[in-house]
Write an enzyme that holds these catalytic residues in place. Structure first.
Site, PDB file in Angstrom:
ATOM      1  N   GLU A   1      -3.632  -5.153  19.192  1.00 11.94           N
ATOM      2  CA  GLU A   1      -2.683  -5.282  18.097  1.00 11.94           C
ATOM      3  C   GLU A   1      -1.712  -4.107  18.100  1.00 11.94           C
ATOM      4  OE1 GLU A   1      -4.634  -5.307  14.279  1.00 11.94           O
ATOM      5  OE2 GLU A   1      -2.739  -4.935  13.255  1.00 11.94           O
TER       6      GLU A   1
ATOM      7  N   HIS B   1     -14.266  -5.447  10.926  1.00 11.94           N
ATOM      8  CA  HIS B   1     -13.925  -4.103  11.404  1.00 11.94           C
ATOM      9  C   HIS B   1     -15.202  -3.361  11.784  1.00 11.94           C
ATOM     10  CE1 HIS B   1      -9.764  -3.159   9.519  1.00 11.94           C
ATOM     11  NE2 HIS B   1      -9.815  -4.390   9.962  1.00 11.94           N
TER      12      HIS B   1
ATOM     13  N   ARG C   1     -13.362  -6.171  15.526  1.00 12.66           N
ATOM     14  CA  ARG C   1     -12.341  -5.190  15.912  1.00 12.66           C
ATOM     15  C   ARG C   1     -13.035  -3.851  16.116  1.00 12.66           C
ATOM     16  NH1 ARG C   1      -7.531  -2.332  12.376  1.00 12.66           N
ATOM     17  NH2 ARG C   1      -9.220  -0.900  11.868  1.00 12.66           N
TER      18      ARG C   1
ATOM     19  N   GLU D   1      -8.197 -11.753   9.803  1.00  6.29           N
ATOM     20  CA  GLU D   1      -8.860 -10.455   9.609  1.00  6.29           C
ATOM     21  C   GLU D   1      -9.621 -10.488   8.281  1.00  6.29           C
ATOM     22  OE1 GLU D   1      -6.147  -7.168   9.162  1.00  6.29           O
ATOM     23  OE2 GLU D   1      -7.694  -5.693   9.633  1.00  6.29           O
TER      24      GLU D   1
ATOM     25  N   ARG E   1       0.779 -11.441  12.881  1.00  6.09           N
ATOM     26  CA  ARG E   1      -0.023 -10.654  11.935  1.00  6.09           C
ATOM     27  C   ARG E   1       0.556 -10.643  10.514  1.00  6.09           C
ATOM     28  NH1 ARG E   1      -4.514  -9.053  11.568  1.00  6.09           N
ATOM     29  NH2 ARG E   1      -4.225  -6.836  11.179  1.00  6.09           N
TER      30      ARG E   1
ATOM     31  N   GLU F   1       2.058  -6.868  11.266  1.00  7.28           N
ATOM     32  CA  GLU F   1       1.615  -6.596   9.891  1.00  7.28           C
ATOM     33  C   GLU F   1       2.675  -5.833   9.100  1.00  7.28           C
ATOM     34  OE1 GLU F   1      -2.086  -4.459  10.555  1.00  7.28           O
ATOM     35  OE2 GLU F   1      -1.089  -2.558  10.221  1.00  7.28           O
TER      36      GLU F   1
ATOM     37  N   ASN G   1       0.808  -1.218   0.000  1.00  8.66           N
ATOM     38  CA  ASN G   1       0.000   0.000   0.000  1.00  8.66           C
ATOM     39  C   ASN G   1       0.846   1.275   0.000  1.00  8.66           C
ATOM     40  OD1 ASN G   1      -2.382   1.403   0.072  1.00  8.66           O
ATOM     41  ND2 ASN G   1      -2.812   1.026   2.241  1.00  8.66           N
TER      42      ASN G   1
ATOM     43  N   HIS H   1      -2.970 -10.456   8.887  1.00  8.72           N
ATOM     44  CA  HIS H   1      -3.446  -9.184   8.354  1.00  8.72           C
ATOM     45  C   HIS H   1      -4.351  -9.450   7.156  1.00  8.72           C
ATOM     46  CE1 HIS H   1      -1.965  -5.147   6.421  1.00  8.72           C
ATOM     47  NE2 HIS H   1      -3.098  -4.963   7.061  1.00  8.72           N
TER      48      HIS H   1
ATOM     49  N   TYR I   1      -7.117   6.480  14.670  1.00  9.60           N
ATOM     50  CA  TYR I   1      -6.835   5.425  13.689  1.00  9.60           C
ATOM     51  C   TYR I   1      -8.066   4.523  13.509  1.00  9.60           C
ATOM     52  CZ  TYR I   1      -5.966   1.006  11.781  1.00  9.60           C
ATOM     53  OH  TYR I   1      -6.151  -0.104  11.007  1.00  9.60           O
TER      54      TYR I   1
ATOM     55  N   HIS J   1      -2.263   0.429  16.697  1.00  5.89           N
ATOM     56  CA  HIS J   1      -1.541   0.983  15.533  1.00  5.89           C
ATOM     57  C   HIS J   1      -0.246   1.694  15.929  1.00  5.89           C
ATOM     58  CE1 HIS J   1      -1.829   1.919  11.129  1.00  5.89           C
ATOM     59  NE2 HIS J   1      -2.493   0.789  11.192  1.00  5.89           N
TER      60      HIS J   1
ATOM     61  N   ASP K   1      -6.135  -3.509   1.565  1.00  4.78           N
ATOM     62  CA  ASP K   1      -4.959  -3.249   0.710  1.00  4.78           C
ATOM     63  C   ASP K   1      -4.199  -4.540   0.388  1.00  4.78           C
ATOM     64  OD1 ASP K   1      -4.666  -2.287   3.594  1.00  4.78           O
ATOM     65  OD2 ASP K   1      -2.558  -2.571   3.112  1.00  4.78           O
TER      66      ASP K   1
ATOM     67  N   TRP L   1       1.942   6.666  12.431  1.00  3.79           N
ATOM     68  CA  TRP L   1       0.521   6.587  12.035  1.00  3.79           C
ATOM     69  C   TRP L   1      -0.032   5.251  12.433  1.00  3.79           C
ATOM     70  CZ3 TRP L   1      -2.061   3.493   8.298  1.00  3.79           C
ATOM     71  CH2 TRP L   1      -3.453   3.762   8.228  1.00  3.79           C
TER      72      TRP L   1
ATOM     73  N   ASP M   1      -6.965  -2.340  17.612  1.00  3.11           N
ATOM     74  CA  ASP M   1      -5.670  -2.053  16.987  1.00  3.11           C
ATOM     75  C   ASP M   1      -5.132  -0.727  17.544  1.00  3.11           C
ATOM     76  OD1 ASP M   1      -3.484  -1.728  15.330  1.00  3.11           O
ATOM     77  OD2 ASP M   1      -4.584  -2.184  13.472  1.00  3.11           O
TER      78      ASP M   1
HETATM   79  C1  GCO Z   1      -5.149  -3.576  10.125  1.00  2.00           C
HETATM   80  C2  GCO Z   1      -4.260  -2.508   9.695  1.00  2.00           C
HETATM   81  C3  GCO Z   1      -4.501  -1.843   8.404  1.00  2.00           C
HETATM   82  C4  GCO Z   1      -3.294  -1.024   7.990  1.00  2.00           C
HETATM   83  C5  GCO Z   1      -3.226  -0.972   6.517  1.00  2.00           C
HETATM   84  C6  GCO Z   1      -2.049  -0.185   6.010  1.00  2.00           C
HETATM   85  O1  GCO Z   1      -4.911  -4.052  11.213  1.00  2.00           O
HETATM   86  O2  GCO Z   1      -6.028  -3.942   9.373  1.00  2.00           O
HETATM   87  O3  GCO Z   1      -3.579  -1.855  10.673  1.00  2.00           O
HETATM   88  O4  GCO Z   1      -5.709  -1.233   8.220  1.00  2.00           O
HETATM   89  O5  GCO Z   1      -3.341   0.238   8.547  1.00  2.00           O
HETATM   90  O6  GCO Z   1      -3.213  -2.263   6.005  1.00  2.00           O
HETATM   91  O7  GCO Z   1      -1.958  -0.261   4.635  1.00  2.00           O
HETATM   92 MG    MG Z   2      -3.223  -3.305  12.184  1.00  2.00          MG
END
Ligand code: GCO
Ligand code: MG
Length: 402
Positions: free
Chosen positions: A236, A122, A147, A339, A283, A262, A37, A312, A159, A212, A316, A402, A210
């Site tokens: 996560e 999600h 999630r 996921e 992940r 991930e 991505n 993951h 996030y 993040h 994306d 991020w 998550d």
């Molecule tokens: C998740 C992720 C994603 C990522 C994304 C980045 O746990 O699904 O953190 O949403 O942010 O794949 O490209």
């Molecule tokens: Mg994640």
């Protein structure tokens, strides 16, 4: 058997995907997902200019040897871009092998270990009421695991929370947007969200969250401890995991399970985390972690420490990765959860899929290979669009994760 040609297909049905297609002299081709991505063209160029010329003439049945050719053989080993390319090559070769043997991929990975694959959905909301309502919708759709991400009062961005009521997609057209963040507001608020969700929906639904990469080790320990009464399936990426020793601190304070990886791409990102049992779920997806060949080794290594997979599966990653993951998850013993963030409908105009969701679980059919095909004419209708992930700053302007 020989590889006669290969090509990279870039398309953007709602979001960008990079697909590697490897042709053989037996008329069988294989597909691999090479989507990274926001860095799509780097992988595409690496494959087209460096890997494909070296693939032509090789026997596609020698998957292990070809894997090492592109891992050891390139000298500059590891890294997201090159491992994404190695993963795509590997997936396409397994696809070819299974198609040649006229059998679904999972048969080559050990056969069936289970009938159905537990997935998590999600769910998010701009505020606590909306979040609770949206979790309820996922439960009504049949999900057994959800999630949960929630907007934080006082913060314009959190996030995983969709803006303008659109469904959340991890990429934005053009240059990276800048978001603003404040961990203390987040930490003060988020345990209360899970407390309410448990009050409303009880203890049976699995809840995941998550972080993040946004906490320091001690902040993550506090969060994991405060979430403990609500029995999450996992948190996560509680910390940005370059400092892997920091996971020890979280473990000392909490039994909330942890999922990480991930952004990892080899088993070497996991050695300390496995051997000290600092995490519970892996992940790293097939498309970024060296494909099926490497993840088999990672999953086997993890199994000795009672650590399970939780791949993951954001949008994306293309349907090829999701299907390959479903085969993998069908076959291994230490599967945990997958996921599942369904792709927009338009994606199915390009990718012909062989899996379905039903009542909390996913099922893959028995078509040979990975079982997903690409319609190249349809793909050509959706040319590449530059899209990037956001960058994140603390509210005082400091650059952050991020
Ligand atoms: C998740 C992720 C994603 C990522 C994304 C980045 O746990 O699904 O953190 O949403 O942010 O794949 O490209
Ligand atoms: Mg994640």
């Amino acid at each position: 058997m020989k590889i006669t040609d290969a090509k990279v297909i870039i398309c953007s049905p709602g979001r960008n995907f990079v697909t590697l297609k490897i042709y053989t002299d037996q008329g069988i081709y294989g597909l691999g997902d090479a989507t990274l991505n926001g860095m799509e063209k780097s992988v595409a160029t690496y494959l087209t200019d460096y890997c494909i010329p070296a693939l032509i003439g090789k026997d596609p049945r020698n998957i292990e040897d070809i894997w090492h050719y592109f891992y050891r053989g390139v000298y500059w080993r590891r890294g997201a871009v090159s491992m994404c390319a190695v993963s795509a090559i590997d997936m396409a070769l397994w696809d070819i092998k299974a198609k040649t043997l006229n059998t679904p991929l999972y048969n080559l990975l050990g056969g069936r270990s289970r009938d159905k694959i537990l997935v998590y959905a999600h769910s998010n909301g701009a505020n606590i009421d909306e979040t609770i309502e949206n979790v309820g919708k996922k439960i009504d759709e049949g999900y057994k695991a959800v999630r949960v991400q929630c907007g934080i009062p006082g913060l314009s961005d959190a996030y995983g929370v969709a803006k303008e009521k659109k469904s959340y997609e991890p990429a934005h057209k053009g240059l990276p947007p800048e978001e603003k963040w404040d961990t203390s507001l987040y930490l003060n608020f988020i345990p209360g969200v899970f407390e309410k969700i448990r009050e409303v929906y009880g203890s049976d639904v699995h809840l995941l969250h998550d972080v993040h990469h946004r906490c320091t080790p001690v902040e993550a320990a506090r969060l994991a401890k405060e979430l403990e009464p609500f029995h999450l399936f996992w948190i996560e990426d509680p910390v940005a995991c370059e400092l892997q020793e920091s996971l020890r601190l979280i473990r000392q304070h909490s039994t909330t399970p942890i999922a990480i990886g991930e952004v990892f791409n080899t088993v070497y990102d996991y050695t300390l985390l496995f051997t000290e049992q600092l995490i519970d779920y892996i992940r790293m997806p097939l498309s970024h972690g060296g494909g099926i060949t490497h993840l088999q080794k990672v999953a086997a290594f993890a199994s000795f420490y009672h650590i399970a997979t939780g791949f993951h599966g954001a949008t994306d990653l293309s349907p090829i990765t999701l299907a390959a993951a479903l085969h993998f998850n069908t076959a291994i013993n230490n599967f945990g959860i997958q996921e599942y963030m369904p792709h927009q409908k338009i994606v199915n105009e390009v990718f012909k899929i062989n899996y379905k969701f039903e009542n909390g679980f996913m099922y893959i059919d028995d078509s040979p290979g990975i079982g997903v095909d690409i319609d190249e004419t349809a793909a050509a209708r959706f040319p590449y669009v530059t899209a990037r992930l956001p960058v994140n700053r603390k509210s005082d302007g400091t650059m952050f994760n991020w």
